[in-house]
Design a protein around this motif. Structure first.
Motif, PDB file in Angstrom:
ATOM      1  N   GLY A  10       5.972  -5.417  14.737  1.00 25.41           N
ATOM      2  CA  GLY A  10       5.382  -5.146  13.494  1.00 25.41           C
ATOM      3  C   GLY A  10       6.191  -5.913  12.242  1.00 25.41           C
ATOM      4  O   GLY A  10       5.889  -5.612  11.063  1.00 25.41           O
ATOM      5  N   LEU A  11       7.168  -6.479  12.613  1.00 29.95           N
ATOM      6  CA  LEU A  11       8.184  -7.088  11.452  1.00 29.95           C
ATOM      7  C   LEU A  11       8.628  -8.457  11.916  1.00 29.95           C
ATOM      8  O   LEU A  11       8.901  -8.678  13.071  1.00 29.95           O
ATOM      9  N   ARG A  40      -7.860 -10.316   9.095  1.00 29.94           N
ATOM     10  CA  ARG A  40      -6.344  -9.509   8.603  1.00 29.94           C
ATOM     11  C   ARG A  40      -6.875  -8.977   7.088  1.00 29.94           C
ATOM     12  O   ARG A  40      -7.759  -9.398   6.521  1.00 29.94           O
ATOM     13  N   SER A  42      -4.624  -7.530   3.759  1.00 31.19           N
ATOM     14  CA  SER A  42      -3.505  -7.499   2.782  1.00 31.19           C
ATOM     15  C   SER A  42      -3.651  -6.383   2.002  1.00 31.19           C
ATOM     16  O   SER A  42      -4.823  -5.772   1.786  1.00 31.19           O
ATOM     17  N   PRO A  43      -2.579  -5.782   1.580  1.00 35.13           N
ATOM     18  CA  PRO A  43      -2.529  -4.735   0.669  1.00 35.13           C
ATOM     19  C   PRO A  43      -3.165  -4.915  -0.643  1.00 35.13           C
ATOM     20  O   PRO A  43      -3.115  -5.865  -1.199  1.00 35.13           O
ATOM     21  N   PRO A  89       5.926 -13.313   2.947  1.00 35.46           N
ATOM     22  CA  PRO A  89       5.716 -12.257   2.396  1.00 35.46           C
ATOM     23  C   PRO A  89       4.059 -11.674   2.209  1.00 35.46           C
ATOM     24  O   PRO A  89       3.641 -10.563   2.570  1.00 35.46           O
ATOM     25  N   THR A  92       1.969 -10.275   4.990  1.00 44.49           N
ATOM     26  CA  THR A  92       2.154  -9.090   5.168  1.00 44.49           C
ATOM     27  C   THR A  92       0.363  -8.519   5.181  1.00 44.49           C
ATOM     28  O   THR A  92      -0.184  -8.624   4.038  1.00 44.49           O
ATOM     29  N   GLN A 117      -0.344  -3.297  11.992  1.00 42.13           N
ATOM     30  CA  GLN A 117       0.414  -3.621  10.662  1.00 42.13           C
ATOM     31  C   GLN A 117       1.619  -4.657  11.002  1.00 42.13           C
ATOM     32  O   GLN A 117       2.405  -4.356  11.988  1.00 42.13           O
ATOM     33  N   THR A 119       4.562  -6.856   8.995  1.00 42.68           N
ATOM     34  CA  THR A 119       5.237  -6.961   7.754  1.00 42.68           C
ATOM     35  C   THR A 119       6.239  -7.975   7.685  1.00 42.68           C
ATOM     36  O   THR A 119       6.958  -8.180   8.821  1.00 42.68           O
ATOM     37  N   VAL A 120       6.083  -8.975   6.590  1.00 43.16           N
ATOM     38  CA  VAL A 120       7.001 -10.185   6.685  1.00 43.16           C
ATOM     39  C   VAL A 120       8.187 -10.061   5.696  1.00 43.16           C
ATOM     40  O   VAL A 120       7.809  -9.645   4.500  1.00 43.16           O
ATOM     41  N   SER A 121       9.055  -9.577   6.063  1.00 40.54           N
ATOM     42  CA  SER A 121      10.469  -9.353   5.267  1.00 40.54           C
ATOM     43  C   SER A 121      11.643  -9.841   6.006  1.00 40.54           C
ATOM     44  O   SER A 121      11.653  -9.501   7.346  1.00 40.54           O
TER      45      SER A 121
END
Length: 122
Positions: A10-11, A40, A42-43, A89, A92, A117, A119-121
């Motif tokens: 997830g990350l 995908r 994205s937000p 990011p 994400t 989900q 998340t790229v962080s």
């Protein structure tokens, strides 16, 4: 009824490779004339088709992601896999796998997974 289930971390850290697996049950990924896609969202954005692998093993990619995307399959496990390299990011998103009769699909149907989900962080 075919079922698809996405799995993977997830990350993911920036610059790394995102790897997701879609496990299919209730139908074979080699069944004629079906295409197995990754999509995908994205937000705040719409659904984006990333690529697909066909029943014969041929692969198809979105031009905008082609340089960073690889889709493969393991027929013995009835799975197909997405790899997206050099993530940022902006990658994400909720990632979906799906089955369709056409190569490109962005219309949710019962032949989609629930999504996972990522998340790229750092």
């Amino acid at each position: 009824q075919v079922r698809l289930q996405e799995s993977g971390p997830g990350l993911v850290k920036p610059s790394q490779t995102l790897s997701l697996t879609c496990t299919v049950s209730g139908g074979s990924i080699t069944t004629n004339y079906y295409y197995w896609s990754w999509i995908r969202q994205s937000p705040g954005k719409g659904l984006e088709w990333m690529g697909a692998i066909g029943y014969s093993g041929s692969t198809y990619y979105s031009p905008s992601l082609k340089s960073r995307t690889s889709i493969s399959r393991d027929t013995s496990k009835n799975q197909f896999t997405l790899q997206l390299s050099s993530v940022t990011p902006e990658d994400t998103a909720v990632y979906y796998c799906a089955r369709a009769r056409q190569v490109v699909t962005t219309r949710p149907t019962n032949d989609w997974g629930r999504g996972t989900q990522v998340t790229v962080s750092s």
